[in-house]
Scaffold this motif. Sequence first.
Motif, PDB file in Angstrom:
ATOM      1  N   LYS A 178      13.005  33.486   7.808  1.00  0.00           N
ATOM      2  CA  LYS A 178      13.171  33.773   6.380  1.00  0.00           C
ATOM      3  C   LYS A 178      11.910  33.353   5.639  1.00  0.00           C
ATOM      4  O   LYS A 178      11.159  32.500   6.100  1.00  0.00           O
ATOM      5  CB  LYS A 178      14.353  32.977   5.788  1.00  0.00           C
ATOM      6  N   GLU A 192      16.758  53.865   5.393  1.00  0.00           N
ATOM      7  CA  GLU A 192      17.024  53.572   3.985  1.00  0.00           C
ATOM      8  C   GLU A 192      18.476  53.138   3.828  1.00  0.00           C
ATOM      9  O   GLU A 192      19.335  53.421   4.669  1.00  0.00           O
ATOM     10  CB  GLU A 192      16.744  54.804   3.138  1.00  0.00           C
ATOM     11  N   GLY A 193      18.762  52.438   2.733  1.00  0.00           N
ATOM     12  CA  GLY A 193      20.132  52.054   2.435  1.00  0.00           C
ATOM     13  C   GLY A 193      20.515  50.676   2.906  1.00  0.00           C
ATOM     14  O   GLY A 193      21.621  50.207   2.634  1.00  0.00           O
ATOM     15  N   GLY A 194      19.614  49.976   3.616  1.00  0.00           N
ATOM     16  CA  GLY A 194      19.948  48.646   4.098  1.00  0.00           C
ATOM     17  C   GLY A 194      19.378  47.547   3.235  1.00  0.00           C
ATOM     18  O   GLY A 194      19.409  46.376   3.622  1.00  0.00           O
ATOM     19  N   GLY A 195      18.827  47.911   2.084  1.00  0.00           N
ATOM     20  CA  GLY A 195      18.173  46.927   1.233  1.00  0.00           C
ATOM     21  C   GLY A 195      16.691  46.877   1.539  1.00  0.00           C
ATOM     22  O   GLY A 195      16.198  47.524   2.468  1.00  0.00           O
ATOM     23  N   PRO A 196      15.929  46.097   0.767  1.00  0.00           N
ATOM     24  CA  PRO A 196      14.489  46.021   0.998  1.00  0.00           C
ATOM     25  C   PRO A 196      14.178  45.350   2.328  1.00  0.00           C
ATOM     26  O   PRO A 196      14.750  44.303   2.651  1.00  0.00           O
ATOM     27  CB  PRO A 196      13.990  45.186  -0.183  1.00  0.00           C
ATOM     28  N   GLU A 229      12.438  43.014   5.047  1.00  0.00           N
ATOM     29  CA  GLU A 229      11.660  41.773   5.105  1.00  0.00           C
ATOM     30  C   GLU A 229      10.671  41.917   6.261  1.00  0.00           C
ATOM     31  O   GLU A 229      11.053  42.292   7.366  1.00  0.00           O
ATOM     32  CB  GLU A 229      12.573  40.577   5.349  1.00  0.00           C
ATOM     33  N   TYR A 271       7.673  52.860   5.643  1.00  0.00           N
ATOM     34  CA  TYR A 271       7.462  51.736   4.738  1.00  0.00           C
ATOM     35  C   TYR A 271       6.070  51.175   4.988  1.00  0.00           C
ATOM     36  O   TYR A 271       5.543  51.225   6.110  1.00  0.00           O
ATOM     37  CB  TYR A 271       8.495  50.635   4.976  1.00  0.00           C
ATOM     38  N   ARG A 308      13.398  42.595   9.228  1.00  0.00           N
ATOM     39  CA  ARG A 308      14.835  42.517   8.996  1.00  0.00           C
ATOM     40  C   ARG A 308      15.178  43.475   7.878  1.00  0.00           C
ATOM     41  O   ARG A 308      14.545  43.472   6.821  1.00  0.00           O
ATOM     42  CB  ARG A 308      15.279  41.105   8.607  1.00  0.00           C
ATOM     43  N   ILE A 309      16.166  44.308   8.098  1.00  0.00           N
ATOM     44  CA  ILE A 309      16.659  45.190   7.051  1.00  0.00           C
ATOM     45  C   ILE A 309      18.177  45.207   7.149  1.00  0.00           C
ATOM     46  O   ILE A 309      18.744  45.625   8.160  1.00  0.00           O
ATOM     47  CB  ILE A 309      16.044  46.611   7.135  1.00  0.00           C
ATOM     48  N   GLY A 310      18.836  44.705   6.126  1.00  0.00           N
ATOM     49  CA  GLY A 310      20.284  44.555   6.202  1.00  0.00           C
ATOM     50  C   GLY A 310      20.646  43.580   7.304  1.00  0.00           C
ATOM     51  O   GLY A 310      20.115  42.471   7.383  1.00  0.00           O
ATOM     52  N   THR A 311      21.506  43.998   8.190  1.00  0.00           N
ATOM     53  CA  THR A 311      21.923  43.147   9.303  1.00  0.00           C
ATOM     54  C   THR A 311      21.111  43.394  10.566  1.00  0.00           C
ATOM     55  O   THR A 311      21.339  42.736  11.576  1.00  0.00           O
ATOM     56  CB  THR A 311      23.410  43.376   9.616  1.00  0.00           C
TER      57      THR A 311
END
Length: 265
Positions: free
Chosen positions: A93, A197-201, A203, A227, A252-255
């Motif tokens: 993180k 797309e759709g999993g949030g921004p 990382e 991206y 990391r994108i979403g889960t």
Amino acid sequence: MTRFRTALAALVPLLLLPPAALAAASAWVATPGGDVRLVALPADASGRVRAMLDIRLHDGWKTYWRDPGGAGIPPALTATGARLEAVRFPVPKRLGDAELHYVGYDAPVALPLTLTDVSGPVTLSVFLGVCKEICIPVQAELGVDPRQEAFANPLEETAIAAAEAKLPPAAAEDLAPLSGRWSADGKTLTVRFRAPEGGGPPEVYVSGPDDIQFGPAGAARRDGEAYVADVPVLYRPKAFDAAAGPVLLAVRIGTRTMEAPLAIE
């Protein structure tokens, strides 16, 4: 240049901790910010030993990823009695604040290890930084002897399997690195990758050989079907030697997570 010279100025004196008793799992070694132990399974038919460094952080404490940025201390692990073939990390993180940010973990974490050429009892020398209001460098000597165990302890095998399950998988068709490019002044690495797309921004985290140090990546932005993210280069030798080791892109994108080598243009 050392990768952690910025952090050392704020550190309290080193905690030098004694080796634990030899067994398939060492005893927990206690520190103010968390406890550490080494767990190892019997060697498989090829002589490889699956193991893990278990880091049981206390509430509010944090530790660092393999490339934590300019304000962190990367873990340093060396083994005697065996060759430490691999140390693997779950996706970290971004931690800290706007002025002092770094990359690491704020919850208990286990680092899966691979040991080969086991010639006797194994001692893992561990150097970690753990931080709360202050940062404490912790040194510990953790001892195990995988040769003493003919069969794996089910609890230890389950713990190592759980640690391995948290590692990022390799690239997939819809989540994969595309390319990396150094800026003209060498101070930025721009990475391109494919992600759904759709999993949030997304990382983005980048690490390389020991002689390259990256800062935390900037926000990823959409560019056509890919991206793009800009990663500060805190230190890099004048000549990039690809033979020294790959540059790795972790996302990391979403889960979902991914980690794979990045092709540098």
